[in-house]
Motif scaffolding. Structure first.
Motif, mmCIF file in Angstrom:
data_model
loop_
_atom_site.group_PDB
_atom_site.id
_atom_site.type_symbol
_atom_site.label_atom_id
_atom_site.label_comp_id
_atom_site.label_asym_id
_atom_site.label_seq_id
_atom_site.Cartn_x
_atom_site.Cartn_y
_atom_site.Cartn_z
ATOM 1 N N ILE A 1 53.680 48.292 -65.022
ATOM 2 C CA ILE A 1 54.069 47.856 -66.371
ATOM 3 C C ILE A 1 53.025 46.904 -66.938
ATOM 4 N N THR A 2 52.642 45.908 -66.149
ATOM 5 C CA THR A 2 51.739 44.876 -66.662
ATOM 6 C C THR A 2 50.314 45.377 -66.867
ATOM 7 N N SER A 3 49.883 46.323 -66.035
ATOM 8 C CA SER A 3 48.491 46.783 -66.129
ATOM 9 C C SER A 3 48.299 47.922 -67.129
ATOM 10 N N ARG A 4 49.400 48.553 -67.560
ATOM 11 C CA ARG A 4 49.269 49.728 -68.422
ATOM 12 C C ARG A 4 49.887 49.536 -69.806
ATOM 13 N N LYS A 5 50.039 48.320 -70.216
ATOM 14 C CA LYS A 5 50.622 48.042 -71.520
ATOM 15 C C LYS A 5 49.847 48.788 -72.616
ATOM 16 N N PRO B 1 55.038 53.344 -67.077
ATOM 17 C CA PRO B 1 56.415 53.749 -66.775
ATOM 18 C C PRO B 1 57.361 53.366 -67.911
ATOM 19 N N ASP B 2 58.287 54.253 -68.218
ATOM 20 C CA ASP B 2 59.305 53.946 -69.226
ATOM 21 C C ASP B 2 60.437 53.130 -68.630
ATOM 22 N N VAL B 3 60.777 53.459 -67.395
ATOM 23 C CA VAL B 3 61.900 52.812 -66.720
ATOM 24 C C VAL B 3 61.502 52.466 -65.293
ATOM 25 N N VAL B 4 62.203 51.507 -64.718
ATOM 26 C CA VAL B 4 61.955 51.131 -63.331
ATOM 27 C C VAL B 4 63.291 50.939 -62.618
ATOM 28 N N ASP B 5 63.266 51.170 -61.314
ATOM 29 C CA ASP B 5 64.413 50.967 -60.434
ATOM 30 C C ASP B 5 63.926 50.032 -59.347
ATOM 31 N N ALA C 1 63.607 42.748 -59.617
ATOM 32 C CA ALA C 1 64.147 42.866 -60.969
ATOM 33 C C ALA C 1 64.260 41.492 -61.613
ATOM 34 N N LEU C 2 64.686 40.512 -60.846
ATOM 35 C CA LEU C 2 64.775 39.148 -61.354
ATOM 36 C C LEU C 2 63.387 38.629 -61.727
ATOM 37 N N SER C 3 62.416 38.966 -60.908
ATOM 38 C CA SER C 3 61.045 38.536 -61.180
ATOM 39 C C SER C 3 60.526 39.182 -62.462
ATOM 40 N N ALA C 4 60.783 40.485 -62.621
ATOM 41 C CA ALA C 4 60.324 41.193 -63.819
ATOM 42 C C ALA C 4 60.978 40.630 -65.074
ATOM 43 N N ALA C 5 62.250 40.320 -64.986
ATOM 44 C CA ALA C 5 62.956 39.760 -66.141
ATOM 45 C C ALA C 5 62.348 38.420 -66.545
ATOM 46 N N SER C 6 61.978 37.616 -65.561
ATOM 47 C CA SER C 6 61.399 36.301 -65.859
ATOM 48 C C SER C 6 60.011 36.412 -66.473
ATOM 49 N N GLN C 7 59.341 37.551 -66.253
ATOM 50 C CA GLN C 7 57.996 37.752 -66.796
ATOM 51 C C GLN C 7 58.006 38.226 -68.248
ATOM 52 N N GLY C 8 59.166 38.565 -68.778
ATOM 53 C CA GLY C 8 59.250 38.996 -70.173
ATOM 54 C C GLY C 8 58.739 40.401 -70.427
ATOM 55 N N ILE C 9 58.803 41.277 -69.411
ATOM 56 C CA ILE C 9 58.264 42.638 -69.565
ATOM 57 C C ILE C 9 59.359 43.697 -69.671
ATOM 58 N N LYS D 1 59.558 47.032 -71.559
ATOM 59 C CA LYS D 1 59.527 46.540 -72.940
ATOM 60 C C LYS D 1 58.526 47.320 -73.781
ATOM 61 N N TYR D 2 57.510 47.851 -73.127
ATOM 62 C CA TYR D 2 56.449 48.579 -73.832
ATOM 63 C C TYR D 2 56.482 50.075 -73.496
ATOM 64 N N ALA D 3 57.662 50.600 -73.240
ATOM 65 C CA ALA D 3 57.814 52.001 -72.835
ATOM 66 C C ALA D 3 57.187 52.947 -73.855
ATOM 67 N N PRO D 4 56.355 53.898 -73.403
ATOM 68 C CA PRO D 4 55.770 54.871 -74.335
ATOM 69 C C PRO D 4 56.789 55.878 -74.856
ATOM 70 N N HIS D 5 57.912 56.017 -74.173
ATOM 71 C CA HIS D 5 58.981 56.915 -74.609
ATOM 72 C C HIS D 5 60.283 56.125 -74.658
ATOM 73 N N PRO D 6 60.416 55.239 -75.635
ATOM 74 C CA PRO D 6 61.553 54.303 -75.648
ATOM 75 C C PRO D 6 62.916 54.957 -75.820
#
Length: 383
Positions: A109-113, A119-123, A129-137, A301-306
């Protein structure tokens, strides 16, 4: 399963966009964000906010693609989940790097903005997940069945929400191991020298992280103290029982990892898969280290297929999607609500690995603290 979503492998680098290609990637993303009625899928926080499910389906079909990452087909029945989504909506799911780890998903996510291959979605494992949420992505989004997800298992703003979970278990090749272990205490016995493997690296993998947490609970630790889990693996390494080979179905079939600490739904899936190959795989949820954890869904947050990203989440949290996970031996987050509604696949529920007692579920703060301790101490523990 043929690939592990413990995902210790690094995300494949792929071909980098040139300056011109990057501009094209950005323009494609912007174009796909446009939607019916002038609404923007990239900022929609619910299907209703976008104009309803019909509008969301139409916009997602127009995009035609969903970029997923690190979803092995036999992890929690993801192969069937993807096939059902594609058949229902005619949207192609591009599943990149099924062997990847949760941290790899965040890195993607962070390298391909701004890139079409993001990626559109992540599991993600819960701690990641908590870490990603704190990063604002992550993008806030609440599925139609939002109220059916327990309050403790979702971010109140919709940044991430638990999807499916299970218990840490011990899988064992009963033909290769004379007496299969059923507790963490058993794993320290000299008869298991070189046989005990983890499903990945706990600094990158949610399942391996869960294995360390379960070991902590079995060794006098608590949800506030994971250090005994690190100490346990240090002992396992010191007495020669720890096997550093990353456990996968392939390593099990080759006899390289006859004992694997992993989620019960994965080990149960192996038992079904291996039976046809003449391999007897036993599964035990250890009584001395009962640890349960969920994975979490989130939208880039920056999904190419939102639009497709949001439709994917709606599908996963429908009764159909939840039951598909249940059929893969995992416990979907909405299972309690579905039980009340009578929409649970009872036959699948009856096949879940048996568990006695009450599982230990950590809070977000406990997971965050434990993750920091593992990041700081894992290499030393198994050195």
């Amino acid at each position: 399963m043929t690939a592990h979503r413990f995902r210790a492998a690094l995300v494949a680098a792929g071909l980098a966009c040139t300056a011109l290609a990057l501009a094209a990637c950005g323009s494609e993303t912007s174009a796909s964000n446009a939607a019916a009625g002038g609404k923007n899928a990239a900022t929609a926080t619910s299907a209703a906010d976008f104009g309803g499910m019909d509008a969301l389906v139409a916009a997602a079909k127009k995009e035609g693609t969903l970029n997923a990452i690190a979803l092995p087909p036999d992890w929690a029945n993801y192969g069937a989940v993807i096939a059902a989504f594609e058949k229902k909506y005619g949207i192609k799911v591009q599943d990149e790097n099924p062997d990847g780890a949760s941290q790899d998903e965040i890195n993607a996510i962070t390298s391909r903005k701004g890139q079409r291959r993001a990626p559109d979605v992540v599991d993600l494992g819960n701690s990641f997940a908590l870490s990603a949420a704190s990063q604002g992505i992550l993008a806030p989004y609440k599925v139609a069945t939002w109220d059916d997800i327990p309050a403790a298992q979702k971010d109140p703003g919709g940044l991430r929400y638990d999807d499916y979970g299970g218990y840490v278990s011990i899988g064992c090749d009963a033909k290769a191991v004379k007496e299969c272990p059923t507790t963490f205490a058993d794993l320290l016995k000299p008869q298991y020298k070189g046989q005990v493997a983890l499903n990945g690296d706990p600094t990158k993998s949610g399942s391996a992280f869960g294995g360390v947490f379960a070991a902590a609970l079995a060794s006098g630790g608590s949800l506030d103290d994971i250090q005994p889990g690190l100490d346990f693996f240090h002992k396992l390494k010191a007495n020669g029982n720890y096997n550093p080979v990353e456990s996968t179905p392939a390593t099990v079939e080759k006899g390289e990892t006859p004992i694997s600490i992993d989620w019960d739904y994965l080990n149960a899936g192996y038992a079904r898969e291996f039976a046809a190959k003449g391999l007897q795989w036993k599964v035990a949820v250890p009584s001395d280290g009962q640890y349960a954890q969920y994975y979490s869904q989130a939208i880039n947050k920056y999904a190419p297929h939102p639009a497709a990203a949001r439709l994917w989440e709606e599908f996963l949290y429908s009764a159909e999607g939840q039951n598909l996970w249940l059929q893969g031996f995992s416990r979907p987050a909405e299972m309690p609500a579905m039980a009340q509604k009578g929409t649970v696949d009872q036959a699948a529920a009856a096949k879940l690995p048996p568990v006695t007692g009450t599982p230990a579920f950590p809070t977000s703060a406990q997971v965050d603290a434990a993750q920091k301790a593992v990041l700081a101490g894992w290499a030393k523990a198994v050195s």
